[in-house]
Motif scaffolding. Sequence first.
Motif, PDB file in Angstrom:
ATOM      1  N   TYR A   1     -12.452  28.707   6.821  1.00 31.88           N
ATOM      2  CA  TYR A   1     -13.540  27.823   7.254  1.00 31.88           C
ATOM      3  C   TYR A   1     -13.039  26.382   7.345  1.00 31.88           C
ATOM      4  O   TYR A   1     -12.040  26.003   6.724  1.00 31.88           O
ATOM      5  CB  TYR A   1     -14.747  27.916   6.316  1.00 31.88           C
ATOM      6  CG  TYR A   1     -14.636  27.174   5.011  1.00 31.88           C
ATOM      7  CD1 TYR A   1     -15.149  25.880   4.862  1.00 31.88           C
ATOM      8  CD2 TYR A   1     -14.039  27.766   3.898  1.00 31.88           C
ATOM      9  CE1 TYR A   1     -15.063  25.205   3.648  1.00 31.88           C
ATOM     10  CE2 TYR A   1     -13.950  27.110   2.690  1.00 31.88           C
ATOM     11  CZ  TYR A   1     -14.468  25.819   2.575  1.00 31.88           C
ATOM     12  OH  TYR A   1     -14.370  25.157   1.371  1.00 31.88           O
ATOM     13  N   VAL A   2     -13.732  25.614   8.172  1.00 28.38           N
ATOM     14  CA  VAL A   2     -13.445  24.196   8.340  1.00 28.38           C
ATOM     15  C   VAL A   2     -14.758  23.426   8.237  1.00 28.38           C
ATOM     16  O   VAL A   2     -15.843  24.003   8.335  1.00 28.38           O
ATOM     17  CB  VAL A   2     -12.772  23.911   9.703  1.00 28.38           C
ATOM     18  CG1 VAL A   2     -11.378  24.509   9.767  1.00 28.38           C
ATOM     19  CG2 VAL A   2     -13.640  24.411  10.858  1.00 28.38           C
ATOM     20  N   ARG A   3     -14.609  22.130   8.035  1.00 33.07           N
ATOM     21  CA  ARG A   3     -15.772  21.240   8.001  1.00 33.07           C
ATOM     22  C   ARG A   3     -15.643  20.275   9.180  1.00 33.07           C
ATOM     23  O   ARG A   3     -14.675  19.518   9.265  1.00 33.07           O
ATOM     24  CB  ARG A   3     -15.821  20.480   6.674  1.00 33.07           C
ATOM     25  CG  ARG A   3     -17.057  19.606   6.490  1.00 33.07           C
ATOM     26  CD  ARG A   3     -17.162  19.132   5.057  1.00 33.07           C
ATOM     27  NE  ARG A   3     -18.332  18.312   4.825  1.00 33.07           N
ATOM     28  CZ  ARG A   3     -18.846  18.057   3.629  1.00 33.07           C
ATOM     29  NH1 ARG A   3     -18.261  18.571   2.553  1.00 33.07           N
ATOM     30  NH2 ARG A   3     -19.924  17.313   3.501  1.00 33.07           N
TER      31      ARG A   3
ATOM     32  N   VAL B   1     -18.088  25.809   9.153  1.00 36.45           N
ATOM     33  CA  VAL B   1     -17.991  26.956  10.059  1.00 36.45           C
ATOM     34  C   VAL B   1     -16.882  27.878   9.564  1.00 36.45           C
ATOM     35  O   VAL B   1     -15.747  27.439   9.364  1.00 36.45           O
ATOM     36  CB  VAL B   1     -17.690  26.534  11.511  1.00 36.45           C
ATOM     37  CG1 VAL B   1     -17.719  27.761  12.428  1.00 36.45           C
ATOM     38  CG2 VAL B   1     -18.695  25.499  12.001  1.00 36.45           C
ATOM     39  N   ALA B   2     -17.217  29.151   9.363  1.00 35.55           N
ATOM     40  CA  ALA B   2     -16.246  30.150   8.904  1.00 35.55           C
ATOM     41  C   ALA B   2     -15.917  31.099  10.047  1.00 35.55           C
ATOM     42  O   ALA B   2     -16.747  31.347  10.932  1.00 35.55           O
ATOM     43  CB  ALA B   2     -16.809  30.933   7.717  1.00 35.55           C
ATOM     44  N   PHE B   3     -14.705  31.661  10.008  1.00 27.35           N
ATOM     45  CA  PHE B   3     -14.292  32.553  11.078  1.00 27.35           C
ATOM     46  C   PHE B   3     -13.166  33.464  10.620  1.00 27.35           C
ATOM     47  O   PHE B   3     -12.389  33.133   9.723  1.00 27.35           O
ATOM     48  CB  PHE B   3     -13.840  31.753  12.310  1.00 27.35           C
ATOM     49  CG  PHE B   3     -12.955  30.577  11.993  1.00 27.35           C
ATOM     50  CD1 PHE B   3     -11.576  30.720  11.930  1.00 27.35           C
ATOM     51  CD2 PHE B   3     -13.503  29.334  11.743  1.00 27.35           C
ATOM     52  CE1 PHE B   3     -10.762  29.640  11.629  1.00 27.35           C
ATOM     53  CE2 PHE B   3     -12.699  28.242  11.434  1.00 27.35           C
ATOM     54  CZ  PHE B   3     -11.321  28.386  11.374  1.00 27.35           C
ATOM     55  N   SER B   4     -13.130  34.626  11.250  1.00 27.72           N
ATOM     56  CA  SER B   4     -12.019  35.569  11.092  1.00 27.72           C
ATOM     57  C   SER B   4     -11.065  35.330  12.255  1.00 27.72           C
ATOM     58  O   SER B   4     -11.320  34.456  13.091  1.00 27.72           O
ATOM     59  CB  SER B   4     -12.558  36.996  11.121  1.00 27.72           C
ATOM     60  OG  SER B   4     -13.015  37.322  12.433  1.00 27.72           O
TER      61      SER B   4
ATOM     62  N   VAL C   1     -16.307  34.077  14.994  1.00 27.52           N
ATOM     63  CA  VAL C   1     -16.928  33.078  14.135  1.00 27.52           C
ATOM     64  C   VAL C   1     -17.966  33.826  13.300  1.00 27.52           C
ATOM     65  O   VAL C   1     -18.797  34.565  13.843  1.00 27.52           O
ATOM     66  CB  VAL C   1     -17.586  31.960  14.953  1.00 27.52           C
ATOM     67  CG1 VAL C   1     -18.270  30.954  14.031  1.00 27.52           C
ATOM     68  CG2 VAL C   1     -16.551  31.257  15.826  1.00 27.52           C
ATOM     69  N   THR C   2     -17.920  33.658  11.987  1.00 29.21           N
ATOM     70  CA  THR C   2     -18.699  34.515  11.092  1.00 29.21           C
ATOM     71  C   THR C   2     -19.780  33.800  10.300  1.00 29.21           C
ATOM     72  O   THR C   2     -20.574  34.446   9.620  1.00 29.21           O
ATOM     73  CB  THR C   2     -17.751  35.218  10.107  1.00 29.21           C
ATOM     74  OG1 THR C   2     -16.990  34.228   9.391  1.00 29.21           O
ATOM     75  CG2 THR C   2     -16.795  36.142  10.841  1.00 29.21           C
TER      76      THR C   2
ATOM     77  N   SER D   1     -14.225  36.448   1.129  1.00 30.40           N
ATOM     78  CA  SER D   1     -14.019  35.080   0.671  1.00 30.40           C
ATOM     79  C   SER D   1     -13.861  34.160   1.873  1.00 30.40           C
ATOM     80  O   SER D   1     -13.401  34.569   2.935  1.00 30.40           O
ATOM     81  CB  SER D   1     -12.774  34.988  -0.211  1.00 30.40           C
ATOM     82  OG  SER D   1     -12.925  35.765  -1.379  1.00 30.40           O
ATOM     83  N   ALA D   2     -14.259  32.910   1.703  1.00 25.44           N
ATOM     84  CA  ALA D   2     -14.048  31.878   2.723  1.00 25.44           C
ATOM     85  C   ALA D   2     -13.048  30.882   2.156  1.00 25.44           C
ATOM     86  O   ALA D   2     -13.299  30.257   1.122  1.00 25.44           O
ATOM     87  CB  ALA D   2     -15.364  31.188   3.069  1.00 25.44           C
ATOM     88  N   ILE D   3     -11.903  30.747   2.807  1.00 25.54           N
ATOM     89  CA  ILE D   3     -10.815  29.899   2.335  1.00 25.54           C
ATOM     90  C   ILE D   3     -10.712  28.674   3.244  1.00 25.54           C
ATOM     91  O   ILE D   3     -10.671  28.802   4.468  1.00 25.54           O
ATOM     92  CB  ILE D   3      -9.472  30.660   2.331  1.00 25.54           C
ATOM     93  CG1 ILE D   3      -9.615  31.993   1.569  1.00 25.54           C
ATOM     94  CG2 ILE D   3      -8.376  29.804   1.730  1.00 25.54           C
ATOM     95  CD1 ILE D   3     -10.009  31.844   0.132  1.00 25.54           C
ATOM     96  N   ARG D   4     -10.635  27.502   2.637  1.00 21.88           N
ATOM     97  CA  ARG D   4     -10.582  26.262   3.417  1.00 21.88           C
ATOM     98  C   ARG D   4      -9.314  26.193   4.257  1.00 21.88           C
ATOM     99  O   ARG D   4      -8.213  26.478   3.776  1.00 21.88           O
ATOM    100  CB  ARG D   4     -10.628  25.050   2.464  1.00 21.88           C
ATOM    101  CG  ARG D   4     -10.743  23.685   3.151  1.00 21.88           C
ATOM    102  CD  ARG D   4     -12.115  23.487   3.728  1.00 21.88           C
ATOM    103  NE  ARG D   4     -12.305  22.139   4.238  1.00 21.88           N
ATOM    104  CZ  ARG D   4     -12.912  21.162   3.571  1.00 21.88           C
ATOM    105  NH1 ARG D   4     -13.376  21.393   2.341  1.00 21.88           N
ATOM    106  NH2 ARG D   4     -13.078  19.977   4.107  1.00 21.88           N
ATOM    107  N   GLY D   5      -9.456  25.866   5.524  1.00 20.66           N
ATOM    108  CA  GLY D   5      -8.325  25.697   6.421  1.00 20.66           C
ATOM    109  C   GLY D   5      -8.411  24.371   7.158  1.00 20.66           C
ATOM    110  O   GLY D   5      -9.310  23.564   6.906  1.00 20.66           O
TER     111      GLY D   5
END
Length: 269
Positions: free
Chosen positions: A46-48, A58-61, A65-66, A91-95
């Motif tokens: 995910y990113v901000r 916003v999270a995504f695989s 976009v999830t 899990s959502a990991i910051r990228g």
Amino acid sequence: MSGAEPAGRPAGTEPAGLLGTPPPPEDFALRVLRRVGVPPDRFDTYVRLDSPAGDLFVAFSPEYVTGAAPASAGLTAERFEELHRARTGRSAIRGRRPFPGLLTAVRTGRARGLPLDYGPVDDVESRVLQAVRSIPPGQLRPLSWVSREATLEELPSGALVGALARNPLVVLVPCHRVTYEDGAPCDAAYLPETGDRLRAAEGVDMDEVRRWSRSGAVFLGSDTTRIYCHPTCAHARRITPPHRVPFGTAREARQAGYRACKSCRPQPV
């Protein structure tokens, strides 16, 4: 003994040389997972981002976009991670790198080209979200239009509002473009000021919408084309004041010899 080094360091103190150690990069956890070979389908990134609604998580695989949620009402990154895991089981990991096309979609409000994964929603909610997703930027549609487009005409309005409130991809699925039948915004998924900012960024004049609503005008016709539209339809906005013909119902428009716009697809008779 004078000048002797203490046998132990008091808890909580650090050597002077470590006090200025910079924190790890935002995507440190993501780098670790990739380095040790954890498969990408086991977690989301995910990113901000900046958006007209303020900061947006916003999270995504790798393929979809999830999840998306505005950082309003005190939503923190940690809380977004918790909610995402509870909803999707991942899990959502910051990228750092956003999903391809995401920045443009958020900036322009045109997200229909993004591949979205709604997650664990039922068929009714999926159909509602798909209908809402088809509303163009800068235009509004009433709840009755959403239920008709979703082929859910028998769905109670309360259930429809509930589906909007559970929108897992806020902003990208633009529920800020949905109104009640009287033209009032149906901001079920976020704070009203968030919806106001999103609509203003798309050029929606809510004062004008309210004036039409108070006058009883549900549809707006053109006496030159003999077509009636929703008042915020792109075609309706091109009608000059001398040629605007307001209608309270589709039946009124039909009886006056007007046909429904093929673009915004207002309610037929």
